[in-house]
Design a protein around this motif. Sequence first.
Motif, PDB file in Angstrom:
ATOM      1  N   PHE A   8     -64.255  -9.663 -22.861  1.00  0.00           N
ATOM      2  CA  PHE A   8     -63.765  -9.560 -22.051  1.00  0.00           C
ATOM      3  C   PHE A   8     -63.678 -10.591 -21.011  1.00  0.00           C
ATOM      4  O   PHE A   8     -64.193 -11.607 -20.992  1.00  0.00           O
ATOM      5  CB  PHE A   8     -64.373  -8.212 -21.207  1.00  0.00           C
ATOM      6  CG  PHE A   8     -64.185  -7.767 -19.998  1.00  0.00           C
ATOM      7  CD1 PHE A   8     -62.652  -6.749 -19.853  1.00  0.00           C
ATOM      8  CD2 PHE A   8     -64.935  -8.533 -18.818  1.00  0.00           C
ATOM      9  CE1 PHE A   8     -62.540  -7.040 -18.437  1.00  0.00           C
ATOM     10  CE2 PHE A   8     -64.209  -8.366 -18.112  1.00  0.00           C
ATOM     11  CZ  PHE A   8     -63.154  -6.985 -17.128  1.00  0.00           C
ATOM     12  N   ASP A   9     -62.803 -11.171 -20.020  1.00  0.00           N
ATOM     13  CA  ASP A   9     -62.834 -12.025 -19.096  1.00  0.00           C
ATOM     14  C   ASP A   9     -62.134 -11.229 -17.717  1.00  0.00           C
ATOM     15  O   ASP A   9     -60.833 -10.313 -18.146  1.00  0.00           O
ATOM     16  CB  ASP A   9     -62.569 -12.772 -19.882  1.00  0.00           C
ATOM     17  CG  ASP A   9     -63.245 -14.471 -18.571  1.00  0.00           C
ATOM     18  OD1 ASP A   9     -63.999 -13.713 -17.401  1.00  0.00           O
ATOM     19  OD2 ASP A   9     -62.160 -15.599 -18.662  1.00  0.00           O
ATOM     20  N   ALA A  10     -62.622 -11.650 -16.816  1.00  0.00           N
ATOM     21  CA  ALA A  10     -61.560 -11.575 -15.396  1.00  0.00           C
ATOM     22  C   ALA A  10     -61.605 -12.418 -14.092  1.00  0.00           C
ATOM     23  O   ALA A  10     -63.240 -12.918 -14.066  1.00  0.00           O
ATOM     24  CB  ALA A  10     -62.313  -9.780 -14.614  1.00  0.00           C
ATOM     25  N   HIS A  11     -60.434 -12.400 -13.718  1.00  0.00           N
ATOM     26  CA  HIS A  11     -60.395 -13.915 -12.910  1.00  0.00           C
ATOM     27  C   HIS A  11     -59.664 -13.298 -11.615  1.00  0.00           C
ATOM     28  O   HIS A  11     -59.018 -12.660 -11.103  1.00  0.00           O
ATOM     29  CB  HIS A  11     -60.300 -15.455 -12.818  1.00  0.00           C
ATOM     30  CG  HIS A  11     -60.666 -15.514 -14.362  1.00  0.00           C
ATOM     31  ND1 HIS A  11     -61.169 -16.907 -13.787  1.00  0.00           N
ATOM     32  CD2 HIS A  11     -61.202 -15.637 -15.814  1.00  0.00           C
ATOM     33  CE1 HIS A  11     -62.042 -17.775 -14.773  1.00  0.00           C
ATOM     34  NE2 HIS A  11     -62.211 -16.883 -15.445  1.00  0.00           N
ATOM     35  N   ARG A  12     -60.310 -14.040 -10.132  1.00  0.00           N
ATOM     36  CA  ARG A  12     -59.864 -13.512  -9.209  1.00  0.00           C
ATOM     37  C   ARG A  12     -58.455 -13.990  -8.297  1.00  0.00           C
ATOM     38  O   ARG A  12     -58.698 -15.801  -8.462  1.00  0.00           O
ATOM     39  CB  ARG A  12     -61.212 -14.030  -8.119  1.00  0.00           C
ATOM     40  CG  ARG A  12     -60.948 -13.380  -6.562  1.00  0.00           C
ATOM     41  CD  ARG A  12     -61.839 -13.743  -5.545  1.00  0.00           C
ATOM     42  NE  ARG A  12     -62.369 -13.083  -6.097  1.00  0.00           N
ATOM     43  CZ  ARG A  12     -63.181 -11.828  -5.596  1.00  0.00           C
ATOM     44  NH1 ARG A  12     -62.180 -11.561  -5.043  1.00  0.00           N
ATOM     45  NH2 ARG A  12     -64.486 -11.043  -5.472  1.00  0.00           N
ATOM     46  N   ILE A  42     -57.267 -17.334 -22.532  1.00  0.00           N
ATOM     47  CA  ILE A  42     -57.841 -17.883 -23.478  1.00  0.00           C
ATOM     48  C   ILE A  42     -59.450 -17.705 -23.202  1.00  0.00           C
ATOM     49  O   ILE A  42     -59.522 -17.316 -24.572  1.00  0.00           O
ATOM     50  CB  ILE A  42     -57.096 -19.070 -23.001  1.00  0.00           C
ATOM     51  CG1 ILE A  42     -56.244 -19.384 -24.090  1.00  0.00           C
ATOM     52  CG2 ILE A  42     -58.768 -20.071 -24.370  1.00  0.00           C
ATOM     53  CD1 ILE A  42     -55.528 -21.236 -23.707  1.00  0.00           C
ATOM     54  N   HIS A  43     -59.748 -17.415 -22.295  1.00  0.00           N
ATOM     55  CA  HIS A  43     -61.253 -17.094 -22.355  1.00  0.00           C
ATOM     56  C   HIS A  43     -61.765 -16.084 -22.536  1.00  0.00           C
ATOM     57  O   HIS A  43     -63.041 -16.040 -23.992  1.00  0.00           O
ATOM     58  CB  HIS A  43     -62.216 -17.175 -20.641  1.00  0.00           C
ATOM     59  CG  HIS A  43     -61.803 -18.255 -19.544  1.00  0.00           C
ATOM     60  ND1 HIS A  43     -61.913 -18.299 -18.727  1.00  0.00           N
ATOM     61  CD2 HIS A  43     -61.079 -19.220 -20.979  1.00  0.00           C
ATOM     62  CE1 HIS A  43     -61.065 -19.527 -17.671  1.00  0.00           C
ATOM     63  NE2 HIS A  43     -60.530 -20.157 -19.183  1.00  0.00           N
ATOM     64  N   ALA A  44     -61.480 -14.875 -22.994  1.00  0.00           N
ATOM     65  CA  ALA A  44     -61.252 -13.613 -23.314  1.00  0.00           C
ATOM     66  C   ALA A  44     -61.362 -13.466 -24.923  1.00  0.00           C
ATOM     67  O   ALA A  44     -62.163 -13.021 -25.782  1.00  0.00           O
ATOM     68  CB  ALA A  44     -60.664 -12.133 -23.139  1.00  0.00           C
TER      69      ALA A  44
HETATM   70 MG    MG Z   1     -63.396 -16.998 -17.519  1.00  0.00          MG
END
Ligand code: MG
Length: 158
Positions: A8-12, A42-44
């Motif tokens: 899981f990832d989230a960005h602002r 890609i981070h997730a």
């Molecule tokens: Mg990230």
Amino acid sequence: MIRIGQGFDAHRFREGGRLVLGGVTVPHTHGMEAHSDGDVVIHALCDALLGALALGDIGQHFPDSSEEYAGIDSRILLRHVVSLVGERGFRLVNADITIIAQAPKLAAHLPQMQAILAADLQTTPDRVGLKATTTEHMGFTGRKEGIAVLAVVLLDDA
Ligand code: MG
């Protein structure tokens, strides 16, 4: 042996800059606030791959305190993680990814993202599920404050 991993990832969002998702530059009013290129897809996915083999998370492998990774193309990180998976004798069976974004509209970009991710995963696009959904204007993604991504992978050592 088969191994499953989730990420899981989230960005602002931030004003200006580029929005890169799944290796594709997507036209939008905002870019991502991030140490790297902010490719939250890609981070997730990297975290799912690392998680499947209990190899920690992307922050341990590529610290955001390191200048080495400032503004880095996340595809480089993905290819490195894929090489770690290969070194341990595993390969991808399939990946399934859900992008949670109210904006921008992503449907038209999904086939290109799928092709790019498949190439970096050393697999074929039919093994890379990629979907985009909104949250019906609820929550931080619904308010268009950022984007979140869920990823699941299955690996085997065949
Ligand atoms: Mg990230």
